[in-house]
Design a protein around this motif. Structure first.
Motif, PDB file in Angstrom:
ATOM      1  N   ASP A 294      -7.924  50.613  -9.961  1.00 52.66           N
ATOM      2  CA  ASP A 294      -7.821  49.292  -9.334  1.00 52.66           C
ATOM      3  C   ASP A 294      -7.394  48.237 -10.351  1.00 52.66           C
ATOM      4  O   ASP A 294      -8.022  48.055 -11.388  1.00 52.66           O
ATOM      5  CB  ASP A 294      -9.160  48.896  -8.710  1.00 52.66           C
ATOM      6  N   ILE A 295      -6.322  47.524 -10.017  1.00 51.52           N
ATOM      7  CA  ILE A 295      -5.782  46.473 -10.885  1.00 51.52           C
ATOM      8  C   ILE A 295      -5.795  45.146 -10.116  1.00 51.52           C
ATOM      9  O   ILE A 295      -5.347  45.088  -8.958  1.00 51.52           O
ATOM     10  CB  ILE A 295      -4.345  46.790 -11.333  1.00 51.52           C
ATOM     11  N   GLU A 296      -6.283  44.094 -10.746  1.00 59.25           N
ATOM     12  CA  GLU A 296      -6.233  42.753 -10.153  1.00 59.25           C
ATOM     13  C   GLU A 296      -4.879  42.122 -10.482  1.00 59.25           C
ATOM     14  O   GLU A 296      -4.532  41.964 -11.645  1.00 59.25           O
ATOM     15  CB  GLU A 296      -7.357  41.874 -10.699  1.00 59.25           C
ATOM     16  N   ILE A 297      -4.120  41.779  -9.447  1.00 60.60           N
ATOM     17  CA  ILE A 297      -2.827  41.119  -9.637  1.00 60.60           C
ATOM     18  C   ILE A 297      -3.036  39.625  -9.393  1.00 60.60           C
ATOM     19  O   ILE A 297      -3.229  39.192  -8.257  1.00 60.60           O
ATOM     20  CB  ILE A 297      -1.764  41.676  -8.669  1.00 60.60           C
ATOM     21  N   HIS A 298      -3.009  38.827 -10.440  1.00 62.50           N
ATOM     22  CA  HIS A 298      -3.310  37.398 -10.329  1.00 62.50           C
ATOM     23  C   HIS A 298      -2.031  36.588 -10.089  1.00 62.50           C
ATOM     24  O   HIS A 298      -1.034  36.747 -10.789  1.00 62.50           O
ATOM     25  CB  HIS A 298      -4.011  36.920 -11.604  1.00 62.50           C
ATOM     26  N   VAL A 299      -2.085  35.721  -9.071  1.00 63.91           N
ATOM     27  CA  VAL A 299      -0.971  34.824  -8.737  1.00 63.91           C
ATOM     28  C   VAL A 299      -1.429  33.376  -8.903  1.00 63.91           C
ATOM     29  O   VAL A 299      -2.626  33.097  -8.976  1.00 63.91           O
ATOM     30  CB  VAL A 299      -0.473  35.073  -7.297  1.00 63.91           C
ATOM     31  N   GLY A 300      -0.479  32.452  -8.937  1.00 63.52           N
ATOM     32  CA  GLY A 300      -0.802  31.063  -9.252  1.00 63.52           C
ATOM     33  C   GLY A 300      -1.145  30.198  -8.069  1.00 63.52           C
ATOM     34  O   GLY A 300      -0.992  28.967  -8.117  1.00 63.52           O
ATOM     35  N   ILE A 301      -1.602  30.791  -6.977  1.00 64.33           N
ATOM     36  CA  ILE A 301      -1.955  30.035  -5.779  1.00 64.33           C
ATOM     37  C   ILE A 301      -3.114  30.731  -5.088  1.00 64.33           C
ATOM     38  O   ILE A 301      -3.224  31.961  -5.140  1.00 64.33           O
ATOM     39  CB  ILE A 301      -0.733  29.907  -4.835  1.00 64.33           C
ATOM     40  N   THR A 302      -3.985  29.956  -4.456  1.00 66.06           N
ATOM     41  CA  THR A 302      -5.102  30.556  -3.735  1.00 66.06           C
ATOM     42  C   THR A 302      -4.641  31.010  -2.357  1.00 66.06           C
ATOM     43  O   THR A 302      -3.605  30.562  -1.847  1.00 66.06           O
ATOM     44  CB  THR A 302      -6.258  29.563  -3.578  1.00 66.06           C
ATOM     45  N   GLU A 303      -5.429  31.867  -1.745  1.00 68.05           N
ATOM     46  CA  GLU A 303      -5.080  32.341  -0.401  1.00 68.05           C
ATOM     47  C   GLU A 303      -5.123  31.196   0.597  1.00 68.05           C
ATOM     48  O   GLU A 303      -4.300  31.127   1.514  1.00 68.05           O
ATOM     49  CB  GLU A 303      -6.020  33.465   0.029  1.00 68.05           C
ATOM     50  N   ALA A 304      -6.087  30.262   0.421  1.00 73.04           N
ATOM     51  CA  ALA A 304      -6.201  29.111   1.328  1.00 73.04           C
ATOM     52  C   ALA A 304      -4.966  28.215   1.226  1.00 73.04           C
ATOM     53  O   ALA A 304      -4.438  27.740   2.245  1.00 73.04           O
ATOM     54  CB  ALA A 304      -7.461  28.315   1.001  1.00 73.04           C
ATOM     55  N   GLU A 305      -4.493  27.996   0.001  1.00 71.53           N
ATOM     56  CA  GLU A 305      -3.288  27.180  -0.191  1.00 71.53           C
ATOM     57  C   GLU A 305      -2.074  27.870   0.430  1.00 71.53           C
ATOM     58  O   GLU A 305      -1.238  27.218   1.071  1.00 71.53           O
ATOM     59  CB  GLU A 305      -3.052  26.947  -1.683  1.00 71.53           C
ATOM     60  N   HIS A 306      -1.988  29.163   0.236  1.00 71.87           N
ATOM     61  CA  HIS A 306      -0.873  29.924   0.821  1.00 71.87           C
ATOM     62  C   HIS A 306      -0.902  29.841   2.340  1.00 71.87           C
ATOM     63  O   HIS A 306       0.147  29.674   2.980  1.00 71.87           O
ATOM     64  CB  HIS A 306      -0.966  31.381   0.368  1.00 71.87           C
ATOM     65  N   ALA A 307      -2.095  29.928   2.924  1.00 73.47           N
ATOM     66  CA  ALA A 307      -2.222  29.839   4.380  1.00 73.47           C
ATOM     67  C   ALA A 307      -1.796  28.462   4.884  1.00 73.47           C
ATOM     68  O   ALA A 307      -1.140  28.341   5.929  1.00 73.47           O
ATOM     69  CB  ALA A 307      -3.664  30.132   4.789  1.00 73.47           C
ATOM     70  N   ALA A 308      -2.158  27.405   4.146  1.00 78.39           N
ATOM     71  CA  ALA A 308      -1.789  26.045   4.534  1.00 78.39           C
ATOM     72  C   ALA A 308      -0.274  25.848   4.489  1.00 78.39           C
ATOM     73  O   ALA A 308       0.319  25.243   5.392  1.00 78.39           O
ATOM     74  CB  ALA A 308      -2.487  25.036   3.629  1.00 78.39           C
ATOM     75  N   VAL A 309       0.351  26.369   3.438  1.00 78.27           N
ATOM     76  CA  VAL A 309       1.807  26.265   3.305  1.00 78.27           C
ATOM     77  C   VAL A 309       2.499  27.041   4.424  1.00 78.27           C
ATOM     78  O   VAL A 309       3.469  26.561   5.032  1.00 78.27           O
ATOM     79  CB  VAL A 309       2.259  26.781   1.926  1.00 78.27           C
ATOM     80  N   ALA A 310       1.992  28.227   4.702  1.00 76.86           N
ATOM     81  CA  ALA A 310       2.582  29.059   5.758  1.00 76.86           C
ATOM     82  C   ALA A 310       2.443  28.384   7.119  1.00 76.86           C
ATOM     83  O   ALA A 310       3.367  28.411   7.934  1.00 76.86           O
ATOM     84  CB  ALA A 310       1.907  30.433   5.780  1.00 76.86           C
ATOM     85  N   LYS A 311       1.286  27.749   7.368  1.00 76.48           N
ATOM     86  CA  LYS A 311       1.072  27.057   8.639  1.00 76.48           C
ATOM     87  C   LYS A 311       2.009  25.862   8.781  1.00 76.48           C
ATOM     88  O   LYS A 311       2.581  25.624   9.847  1.00 76.48           O
ATOM     89  CB  LYS A 311      -0.383  26.593   8.759  1.00 76.48           C
ATOM     90  N   ALA A 312       2.175  25.108   7.693  1.00 75.77           N
ATOM     91  CA  ALA A 312       3.071  23.953   7.732  1.00 75.77           C
ATOM     92  C   ALA A 312       4.505  24.391   8.017  1.00 75.77           C
ATOM     93  O   ALA A 312       5.226  23.751   8.802  1.00 75.77           O
ATOM     94  CB  ALA A 312       3.002  23.194   6.407  1.00 75.77           C
ATOM     95  N   ALA A 313       4.915  25.487   7.391  1.00 74.35           N
ATOM     96  CA  ALA A 313       6.266  26.002   7.620  1.00 74.35           C
ATOM     97  C   ALA A 313       6.434  26.472   9.059  1.00 74.35           C
ATOM     98  O   ALA A 313       7.471  26.219   9.686  1.00 74.35           O
ATOM     99  CB  ALA A 313       6.554  27.145   6.655  1.00 74.35           C
ATOM    100  N   ALA A 314       5.410  27.135   9.578  1.00 69.63           N
ATOM    101  CA  ALA A 314       5.471  27.615  10.964  1.00 69.63           C
ATOM    102  C   ALA A 314       5.509  26.444  11.938  1.00 69.63           C
ATOM    103  O   ALA A 314       6.245  26.463  12.933  1.00 69.63           O
ATOM    104  CB  ALA A 314       4.273  28.516  11.254  1.00 69.63           C
ATOM    105  N   ASP A 315       4.708  25.401  11.647  1.00 69.43           N
ATOM    106  CA  ASP A 315       4.689  24.218  12.516  1.00 69.43           C
ATOM    107  C   ASP A 315       6.043  23.510  12.502  1.00 69.43           C
ATOM    108  O   ASP A 315       6.532  23.052  13.544  1.00 69.43           O
ATOM    109  CB  ASP A 315       3.590  23.250  12.066  1.00 69.43           C
ATOM    110  N   ALA A 316       6.641  23.400  11.306  1.00 64.28           N
ATOM    111  CA  ALA A 316       7.949  22.749  11.194  1.00 64.28           C
ATOM    112  C   ALA A 316       9.017  23.538  11.944  1.00 64.28           C
ATOM    113  O   ALA A 316       9.883  22.956  12.615  1.00 64.28           O
ATOM    114  CB  ALA A 316       8.331  22.604   9.724  1.00 64.28           C
ATOM    115  N   LYS A 317       8.948  24.858  11.824  1.00 62.46           N
ATOM    116  CA  LYS A 317       9.913  25.707  12.524  1.00 62.46           C
ATOM    117  C   LYS A 317       9.762  25.567  14.036  1.00 62.46           C
ATOM    118  O   LYS A 317      10.761  25.485  14.766  1.00 62.46           O
ATOM    119  CB  LYS A 317       9.706  27.164  12.103  1.00 62.46           C
TER     120      LYS A 317
END
Length: 252
Positions: free
Chosen positions: A113-136
């Motif tokens: 098992d390897i932890e792959i660290h990214v520079g954004i939280t899951e909550a932030e990613h969800a918010a960005v995805a929701k905003a993009a979906a709403d705009a679309k």
């Protein structure tokens, strides 16, 4: 004498039988002991050990690319945000790149098992995805609404364009623009086209009234009261009283 011999014979037989039974018991006991000893001496087979290998460097790659590289090296990667929390509901998309891994790149590790660290939280990613979906969705709704809306007649759109020109260049009032559009000595648009134009024109009539007032003040040296009368006159500019009042109150 016969009784004595019979007793001796019986005793001899009993002793012989007892000796035979003891031998069988001892043999059985010896056999069981040997079996038990043999069974107890058997050792369990050793479990296989995991192979240690270096963790690949996947920093700068997308999560999908990093996951593929780690899988090829025999690891299983999971996404972790900058808050240190594991992503459990979504997967980082192609816009998100890997910052680091735990264990770090180059570390020789036997763990899978390897932890792959990214520079954004899951909550932030969800918010960005929701905003993009709403705009679309909003864009799709607007396009559908525009497609369903009745087409504006050419005369109406021409009248609107002309109304904008009168507002920008001559700073006219709403009533003044309507009269000019319908005038037999002016644009000769139909009343319906002219009404559509003034109803849909995006302009600031307060600003138009002020521009007219400044023109009267500078070119004709008129007083504020005279300017007000000229602005609201039905034979003059035809601004509303509120627009004319705004104009004279904001003269220099």
């Amino acid at each position: 004498m016969k009784r004595y011999l019979s007793a001796v014979l019986a005793a001899t037989l009993v002793a012989g039988l007892t000796a035979c039974g003891g031998g069988v018991s001892q043999a059985s006991s010896s056999s069981g002991s040997a079996s038990s000893s043999s069974s107890g001496s058997a050792s369990p087979s050793a479990s296989p050990t995991k192979t240690s290998r270096p963790v690949p460097d996947v920093a700068g790659k997308t999560f999908a690319e990093a996951y593929k590289v780690l899988s090829a090296a025999g690891f299983y990667g999971s996404a972790y945000g900058k808050d240190g929390k594991k992503w459990t509901h979504t997967t980082p998309d192609a816009s998100i790149v890997v910052v680091s891994t735990n264990p770090a790149a180059g570390t020789v590790s036997a763990t899978e098992d390897i932890e792959i660290h990214v520079g954004i939280t899951e909550a932030e990613h969800a918010a960005v995805a929701k905003a993009a979906a709403d705009a679309k969705k909003a864009a799709a709704d607007a396009a559908a609404k525009a497609a369903a809306a009745p087409k504006v007649p050419t005369e109406y759109s021409s009248a609107l364009s002309k109304a904008g020109s009168y507002s920008r260049n001559m700073h006219m009032s709403k009533a003044g623009i309507y009269d000019q559009l319908t005038s037999q000595y002016g644009e000769k648009f139909s009343p319906e086209a002219a009404q559509y134009a003034v109803d849909n024109l995006k302009t600031d009539y307060n600003a138009n009234a002020l521009a007219k007032a400044k023109s009267y003040q500078s070119s004709m040296s008129m007083s504020p009261a005279a300017i007000y009368d000229q602005l609201v006159s039905q034979y003059g500019e035809k601004f509303t009283p509120e627009e004319a009042n705004y104009a004279v109150q904001n003269l220099n």
